[in-house]
Scaffold this motif. Structure first.
Motif, short mmCIF file in Angstrom:
data_model
loop_
_atom_site.label_atom_id
_atom_site.label_comp_id
_atom_site.label_asym_id
_atom_site.label_seq_id
_atom_site.Cartn_x
_atom_site.Cartn_y
_atom_site.Cartn_z
N GLY A 147 56.17 -20.56 -35.86
CA GLY A 147 56.13 -21.88 -35.26
C GLY A 147 55.63 -21.87 -33.83
N THR A 148 55.32 -20.68 -33.27
CA THR A 148 54.95 -20.62 -31.86
C THR A 148 53.74 -19.73 -31.67
OG1 THR A 148 56.39 -18.73 -31.46
CG2 THR A 148 57.34 -20.91 -31.12
N GLY A 149 52.96 -20.06 -30.63
CA GLY A 149 51.96 -19.15 -30.14
C GLY A 149 50.64 -19.16 -30.90
N PRO A 150 49.56 -18.76 -30.20
CA PRO A 150 48.25 -18.72 -30.82
C PRO A 150 48.05 -17.48 -31.71
CG PRO A 150 48.10 -17.98 -28.55
CD PRO A 150 49.52 -18.41 -28.76
N VAL A 151 48.90 -16.45 -31.51
CA VAL A 151 48.78 -15.24 -32.31
C VAL A 151 49.95 -15.19 -33.25
CG1 VAL A 151 48.72 -12.73 -32.27
CG2 VAL A 151 47.52 -14.03 -30.50
N SER A 152 49.70 -14.85 -34.52
CA SER A 152 50.71 -14.99 -35.55
C SER A 152 51.56 -13.74 -35.69
CB SER A 152 50.02 -15.29 -36.88
OG SER A 152 49.01 -14.33 -37.13
N ALA A 153 52.59 -13.58 -34.84
CA ALA A 153 53.51 -12.45 -34.95
C ALA A 153 54.82 -12.80 -34.28
CB ALA A 153 52.90 -11.23 -34.28
N ALA A 154 55.89 -12.22 -34.76
CA ALA A 154 57.20 -12.41 -34.14
C ALA A 154 58.16 -11.39 -34.71
CB ALA A 154 57.73 -13.82 -34.40
N LEU A 155 59.09 -10.97 -33.87
CA LEU A 155 60.19 -10.16 -34.39
C LEU A 155 61.03 -11.02 -35.33
CD1 LEU A 155 61.44 -8.28 -31.22
CD2 LEU A 155 60.07 -7.35 -33.07
N CYS A 156 61.66 -10.36 -36.29
CA CYS A 156 62.57 -11.04 -37.23
C CYS A 156 61.86 -12.12 -38.05
CB CYS A 156 63.77 -11.63 -36.50
SG CYS A 156 64.69 -10.46 -35.50
N ASP A 157 60.57 -11.94 -38.32
CA ASP A 157 59.84 -12.88 -39.17
C ASP A 157 60.17 -12.56 -40.62
OD1 ASP A 157 58.05 -14.30 -40.71
OD2 ASP A 157 56.25 -13.61 -39.66
N GLY A 185 59.82 -16.60 -19.88
CA GLY A 185 60.46 -17.52 -18.94
C GLY A 185 61.54 -18.36 -19.59
N ALA A 186 61.40 -18.61 -20.90
CA ALA A 186 62.40 -19.39 -21.63
C ALA A 186 63.54 -18.52 -22.15
CB ALA A 186 61.74 -20.13 -22.80
N GLY A 187 63.50 -17.22 -21.83
CA GLY A 187 64.56 -16.33 -22.29
C GLY A 187 64.37 -15.82 -23.70
N ARG A 188 63.23 -16.09 -24.31
CA ARG A 188 62.97 -15.67 -25.71
C ARG A 188 62.22 -14.34 -25.68
NH1 ARG A 188 61.16 -21.44 -28.30
NH2 ARG A 188 61.18 -20.27 -30.25
N ILE A 189 62.93 -13.31 -25.23
CA ILE A 189 62.32 -12.02 -24.94
C ILE A 189 61.81 -11.34 -26.20
CG2 ILE A 189 62.74 -9.75 -23.90
CD1 ILE A 189 64.86 -11.13 -22.15
N SER A 190 62.60 -11.39 -27.27
CA SER A 190 62.20 -10.72 -28.51
C SER A 190 60.90 -11.32 -29.05
CB SER A 190 63.31 -10.85 -29.56
OG SER A 190 64.45 -10.16 -29.16
N GLN A 191 60.78 -12.65 -28.99
CA GLN A 191 59.56 -13.28 -29.48
C GLN A 191 58.37 -12.91 -28.61
OE1 GLN A 191 60.14 -17.48 -29.93
NE2 GLN A 191 61.10 -17.24 -31.92
N ALA A 192 58.57 -12.84 -27.30
CA ALA A 192 57.47 -12.46 -26.40
C ALA A 192 57.00 -11.05 -26.71
CB ALA A 192 57.93 -12.57 -24.94
N LEU A 193 57.94 -10.14 -26.93
CA LEU A 193 57.59 -8.76 -27.22
C LEU A 193 56.88 -8.65 -28.57
CD1 LEU A 193 58.04 -6.02 -25.78
CD2 LEU A 193 60.01 -5.69 -27.26
N GLY A 194 57.37 -9.39 -29.56
CA GLY A 194 56.73 -9.35 -30.87
C GLY A 194 55.31 -9.90 -30.83
N LEU A 195 55.12 -10.96 -30.04
CA LEU A 195 53.80 -11.57 -29.91
C LEU A 195 52.80 -10.58 -29.34
CD1 LEU A 195 52.30 -14.36 -30.13
CD2 LEU A 195 52.91 -14.71 -27.74
#
Length: 393
Positions: A265-275, A338-348
């Motif tokens: 649901g987020t970001g221009p690149v399709s990746a995330a932890l816990c997907d 910045g929003a505290g969503r560190i895992s998603q940032a790292l996965g992206l």
């Protein structure tokens, strides 16, 4: 019902989770019988041995407490994952339910009923695989899970109880399928189908009210998915799917395939932890190790984390838009941080890095820029995971 502690197995040197359960739980007056049932159910649970179930290493009693020593699962529970990713993409909900079906099939084949399926009892590992917790604890309590305490509150989770469990009747595999329907409904709408001002009010709605149609709030849902959820939520157990395999077969046409793009649901690149779609999109693919830790101090690495990373000019063989995509990826990762969503940032960033390495080479300027930003985020992610609570009472 009890507490969960993080502990160290001194013999094998591994981290484990220890669950302590009070022998005199509310609504139960037979502590000795509870202990016997606990020991029996713990042995049965340990024999199931499905990868989607948390592994039980040991069980026993200590004074007035029963204890389970279990595998320590790293990841996020489904309730937190839903809160971080609302509105939840419907392919994610389908993938979660499809992963849970073989777990329930294995449990039911062993003659066990979970009785307490809910998002807090389901965890997603970083690679997107699902693990069910607390199997055996609810089974040990048996009928006590619906007995009312002096305050009028049932022991258990009224929002996820089947009508037969709410009535105190015998609960079979169909009861778990109803709870699965409640979980699916919540993932797709953000709220459970029945909620009252009290536990009794919630149970009454389970018994007498029909759930609101899902597509009134989520018109993007496939009609087949809405029909499946309503099938699972039938009041009469005989009107629900025959078993967990039937549910999986209904979900299978909606699952992503290995050729489809990553769905987030987020970001221009399709990746995330816990997907949760990853096991279906990349079946049996290894989960990549994290990049080596970068020392974190007053150093160039610290300064790099504080400043925007400018993407190098794209490879001359690449499309003109690649540099823009890289810059957008880094900007999105910084917004998530910045929003505290560190895992998603790292996965992206991790997914973008793997793509850049495969397309341009490990030593390419694009990969080097992403690797610097990825390394700068690692200490933040380590601190974030250290403060997490992977198991909940």
């Amino acid at each position: 019902m009890g507490q969960v502690w993080s502990a160290q197995d001194l013999l094998l040197g591994r981290e484990v989770a220890v669950k302590l359960l009070r022998a005199s739980v509310p609504g139960s007056t037979h502590a000795d019988e509870l202990r016997r049932r606990f020991e029996r159910e713990s042995r049965i649970t340990a024999r199931v041995g499905h990868p989607g179930l948390v592994t039980v290493h040991d069980a026993g009693t200590d004074a007035d407490e029963l204890y389970l020593v279990m595998q320590y699962v790293r990841g996020t529970d489904l309730a937190d994952h839903l809160a971080e990713n609302a509105p939840y993409p419907w392919p994610w909900a389908v993938a979660v339910a499809a992963q849970l079906c073989p777990v329930l099939a294995a449990v039911h084949d062993a003659g066990i009923v979970h009785r307490d399926l809910k998002p807090r009892n389901l965890m997603l590992r970083h690679d997107g695989t699902l693990v069910a917790l607390d199997l055996g604890v609810a089974a040990v309590l048996g009928a006590d899970t619906t007995r009312l305490t002096m305050t009028g509150s049932p022991v258990g989770s009224p929002a996820y109880m089947s009508p037969e469990q709410a009535m105190g009747d015998a609960v079979g595999p169909a009861g778990d399928l109803y709870s699965l329907g409640v979980v699916l409904y919540e993932l797709l709408t953000g709220t459970v189908p029945f909620e009252g001002s009290s536990a009794l009010g919630t149970l009454h709605r389970h018994l007498h009210e029909a759930p609101a149609p899902l597509r009134t709030t989520r018109p993007d849902l496939p009609p087949a998915l809405e029909a499946l959820v309503l099938w699972l939520l039938a009041k009469d157990p005989a009107q629900r799917p025959a078993d967990a395999n039937a549910v999986y077969l209904a979900l299978a046409p909606l699952l992503p395939t290995p050729t489809t793009a990553v769905l987030t649901g987020t970001g221009p690149v399709s990746a995330a932890l816990c997907d949760p779609t990853r096991p279906f999109r990349m079946p049996f693919a290894p989960w990549p190790d994290h990049a080596p830790q970068t020392p974190w101090a007053s150093s160039p690495a610290a300064a790099a984390a504080a400043q925007p990373v400018r993407a190098p000019a794209p490879d001359t063989r690449s499309p003109d838009t690649e540099g823009d995509l890289l810059a957008a990826t880094v900007d999105e990762a910084r917004r998530l941080l910045g929003a505290g969503r560190i895992s998603q940032a790292l996965g992206l960033l991790g997914s973008a890095l793997r793509t850049a390495e495969a397309r341009h080479g490990v030593d390419s300027p694009v990969a080097a820029a992403l690797r610097r930003q990825y390394g700068a985020l690692q200490p933040h992610a380590g601190a974030h995971r250290a403060g997490a609570t992977p198991h909940r009472p």
